[in-house]
Design an enzyme around this catalytic site. Structure first.
Site, short mmCIF file in Angstrom:
data_model
loop_
_atom_site.label_atom_id
_atom_site.label_comp_id
_atom_site.label_asym_id
_atom_site.label_seq_id
_atom_site.Cartn_x
_atom_site.Cartn_y
_atom_site.Cartn_z
N ARG A 67 35.64 -32.36 50.33
CA ARG A 67 34.40 -31.77 49.73
C ARG A 67 33.24 -32.26 49.71
NH1 ARG A 67 36.94 -27.84 46.05
NH2 ARG A 67 34.73 -26.75 45.89
N LYS A 70 33.68 -17.41 36.35
CA LYS A 70 33.71 -18.99 36.35
C LYS A 70 32.72 -19.61 37.27
CE LYS A 70 36.78 -21.16 38.98
NZ LYS A 70 36.23 -22.38 39.72
N ASN A 71 32.36 -18.97 38.31
CA ASN A 71 31.48 -19.83 39.28
C ASN A 71 30.15 -19.41 39.09
OD1 ASN A 71 34.07 -20.93 40.19
ND2 ASN A 71 33.92 -19.94 42.06
N ARG A 120 42.88 -22.59 35.59
CA ARG A 120 41.44 -23.26 35.95
C ARG A 120 40.52 -21.97 35.94
NH1 ARG A 120 40.59 -27.02 40.31
NH2 ARG A 120 38.57 -26.58 39.56
N ASP A 170 37.40 -17.41 48.63
CA ASP A 170 38.27 -17.24 47.42
C ASP A 170 39.32 -16.23 47.09
OD1 ASP A 170 35.63 -18.85 45.20
OD2 ASP A 170 36.89 -19.57 46.84
N CYS A 173 40.23 -32.22 47.94
CA CYS A 173 41.13 -31.74 47.05
C CYS A 173 41.99 -30.97 48.04
CB CYS A 173 40.50 -30.56 45.93
SG CYS A 173 39.64 -29.27 46.82
C1 EPZ Z 1 31.75 -23.06 45.39
O1 EPZ Z 1 32.10 -23.93 45.85
C2 EPZ Z 1 32.99 -22.24 44.52
N1 EPZ Z 1 33.03 -23.09 43.32
C3 EPZ Z 1 34.39 -22.36 45.51
O2 EPZ Z 1 35.30 -21.65 44.35
C4 EPZ Z 1 34.04 -21.59 46.68
O3 EPZ Z 1 35.16 -21.41 47.48
C5 EPZ Z 1 32.64 -22.00 47.50
O4 EPZ Z 1 31.61 -22.16 46.56
C6 EPZ Z 1 32.45 -21.16 48.57
O5 EPZ Z 1 32.33 -20.00 48.30
C7 EPZ Z 1 32.05 -22.88 42.48
O6 EPZ Z 1 30.98 -22.28 42.56
C8 EPZ Z 1 32.13 -23.85 41.20
P1 EPZ Z 1 30.37 -24.93 49.09
P2 EPZ Z 1 31.33 -25.16 46.62
O7 EPZ Z 1 29.29 -25.88 49.05
O8 EPZ Z 1 29.60 -24.84 46.16
C9 EPZ Z 1 30.76 -27.34 53.04
C10 EPZ Z 1 37.23 -21.49 43.51
O9 EPZ Z 1 38.23 -21.20 43.70
N2 EPZ Z 1 29.68 -28.34 52.50
O10 EPZ Z 1 29.58 -23.48 49.25
O11 EPZ Z 1 31.61 -26.54 46.21
C11 EPZ Z 1 32.04 -27.15 52.25
O12 EPZ Z 1 32.98 -28.23 52.64
C12 EPZ Z 1 36.20 -22.39 44.18
O13 EPZ Z 1 36.44 -20.98 42.64
C13 EPZ Z 1 29.38 -29.33 53.29
O14 EPZ Z 1 29.47 -29.29 54.29
O15 EPZ Z 1 31.32 -24.71 48.09
C14 EPZ Z 1 32.60 -25.91 52.64
O16 EPZ Z 1 33.24 -25.94 53.72
C15 EPZ Z 1 37.17 -23.18 45.27
N3 EPZ Z 1 28.20 -30.02 52.56
C16 EPZ Z 1 31.56 -25.06 52.81
O17 EPZ Z 1 30.16 -25.99 53.03
C17 EPZ Z 1 27.98 -29.90 51.39
O18 EPZ Z 1 27.17 -30.70 50.97
C18 EPZ Z 1 31.07 -24.27 51.55
O19 EPZ Z 1 31.06 -25.27 50.35
C19 EPZ Z 1 28.41 -29.24 50.45
C20 EPZ Z 1 29.47 -28.05 51.17
#
Ligand code: EPZ
Length: 422
Positions: free
Chosen positions: A123, A22-23, A401, A309, A118
């Site tokens: 996020r 999915k990701n 999802r 995840d 969420c």
């Molecule tokens: C991706 O989300 C995945 N989703 C998430 O999977 C996964 O948990 C996550 O990466 C971490 O591996 C998809 O790829 C669609 P991040 P993403 O930006 O990119 C912080 C699932 O269950 N952050 O890597 O949105 C954030 O709050 C989902 O399939 C900032 O601080 O995650 C988090 O603590 C859930 N500022 C950390 O970084 C930003 O601008 C990692 O988030 C962006 C993120």
């Protein structure tokens, strides 16, 4: 709404085929709008999030043809004429933020609703916005929308590390804009996840000039135009890890087909430490538990560390393993909605800040439980596989999802599981 009803006690046995990731599919589908010719994406899982993605593509003006049986999506983006990803769609899926980069790459402007928080926590998108501003994009927030505009995308050197390490979709967004920028972009502290590498491979097939994808430093030389391409999504490593843990929890014997074990270093290491036997054979892995399981401590980290995840699913395994394990969530410190529900099933878990202290119990008891987010609901289904008696997991739209046909796949492995209309 549907619920999933399980009777615990069966050992999972047999073979299961993985779906596409999915990701990886989500950012790849958004990247198709970077060209004016048609792209064809294979091994796309039939999931709610993909349906949302297709709806957004069509709302922008793309023509999408989805063969759900084949798992193939064809996107013709030539008539895209809108730059907005609307709130009513973004609120359903935070990942819609990954339209920001390609819309700017294609049109020089974008209007994408700010993803709200969420259940797994806030996020933030500060790294997305920082990266795009470094590429000469002007950003403003108006009525809950990110409004982005540029006269000309210009390459730059960008550090994308945040408080929690690298960001997967921020890396994706910056990469999808930088492929159309003038000059060289270097992304430092880029996300290394296999899904980012798969996205980069698709962009390179479209004509992008990218090196270093899959490492912390990605170099992108902008090009004048991109063309459509054909691409296959990698198998879902999180689904693979979920089934590995399910096989271990039920002390079963499961062959997981189509798994790339190189994408699961952090998981393989922890499961092996816990006493799970993983036998690799021709791109498959056989999962058994030859002796007793042992507790292990887990800390979630960016790739190649243990993935956040799979944190909830691993907690399910530790909750029925003799001993005490400490599970620390470093990516989403609030990602513990599954703890209260597992405790309703007689697990013994307490929270200390961003760590869960899991005291293994001999048996879980079946109970009605509530799914709260995608991976927590998977953990509750796994717990229902081993609990005494019947478990009902409510609000399974969360699981739909991210897991394709999970009840069929588990049922084929011998689980007593069915989906019931509420
Ligand atoms: C991706 O989300 C995945 N989703 C998430 O999977 C996964 O948990 C996550 O990466 C971490 O591996 C998809 O790829 C669609 P991040 P993403 O930006 O990119 C912080 C699932 O269950 N952050 O890597 O949105 C954030 O709050 C989902 O399939 C900032 O601080 O995650 C988090 O603590 C859930 N500022 C950390 O970084 C930003 O601008 C990692 O988030 C962006 C993120």
């Amino acid at each position: 709404m549907d619920k999933i009803v399980l009777e615990g006690g069966t050992q999972l046995r047999g073979e299961v085929e993985l779906s596409g990731a999915k990701n990886a599919a989500l950012p790849i589908l958004s990247a198709t709008i970077l060209s004016d010719s048609t792209s064809v994406i294979h091994r796309v899982p039939n999931l709610q999030d993909i349906r949302t993605m297709v709806t957004i593509l069509e709302s922008l003006g793309a023509v999408v043809d989805w063969d759900k049986d084949q798992g193939t999506i064809q996107v013709d983006p030539k008539n895209i004429n809108k730059e907005e990803a609307p709130y009513e769609l973004v609120k359903k899926m935070r990942a819609s933020i990954c339209f920001l980069g390609p819309l700017i790459g294609r049109l020089g402007k974008a209007r994408v609703s700010m993803p709200g928080g969420c259940v797994i926590g806030p996020r933030p998108v500060d790294l997305h916005l920082k990266g795009l501003e470094c590429l000469n994009v002007k950003i403003s927030i108006e009525q809950g929308y990110i409004c982005a505009e540029t006269e000309e995308l210009r390459g730059n050197e960008i550090f994308l590390g945040g408080r929690f390490g690298s960001s997967v979709l921020a890396t994706a967004n910056v990469m999808m804009a930088a492929v159309r920028a003038k000059g060289l972009t270097i992304i430092e502290s880029a996300a290394c996840e296999p899904e980012i590498e798969n996205l980069a491979h698709f962009l390179m097939k479209m004509g992008a000039d990218i090196e270093g994808a899959g490492t912390h430093v990605i170099k992108i030389r902008g090009v004048d135009s991109l063309h459509g391409a054909e691409h296959t999504v990698i198998p879902d490593r999180i689904e693979a890890g979920t089934f590995m843990i399910a096989a271990a929890m039920t002390r079963g014997d499961v062959l997981i087909k189509g798994v790339d074990m190189a994408m699961l270093h952090g998981v393989n290491d922890k499961l092996a430490q816990a006493g799970v036997k993983l036998e690799r054979k021709d791109g498959n892995v056989r999962v058994t538990v030859p002796n007793d399981l042992s507790v292990v401590d887990v800390i979630t980290l960016p790739y190649p560390g243990f993935p956040t995840d799979l944190q909830a699913q691993m907690m399910g395994l530790m909750s029925v393993t003799n001993g005490i394990s400490v599970i620390t969530e470093k990516i989403y410190p609030e990602r513990f909605m599954h703890v209260a529900e597992l405790n309703r099933m007689a697990a013994s878990i307490s929270l200390e800040g961003q760590s869960a202290i899991v005291k293994g119990v001999k048996h879980l008891n079946g109970a009605p439980v509530m799914a709260s987010d995608l991976r927590a609901s998977a953990a509750l289904v796994l717990a229902g596989l081993v609990a005494d008696g019947s478990t009902e997991v409510h609000r399974v739209y969360h699981i739909d999802r991210g897991y394709e046909n999970i009840e069929e796949k588990l049922s084929k492995l011998g689980a007593k599981i069915q989906r019931v209309k509420e």
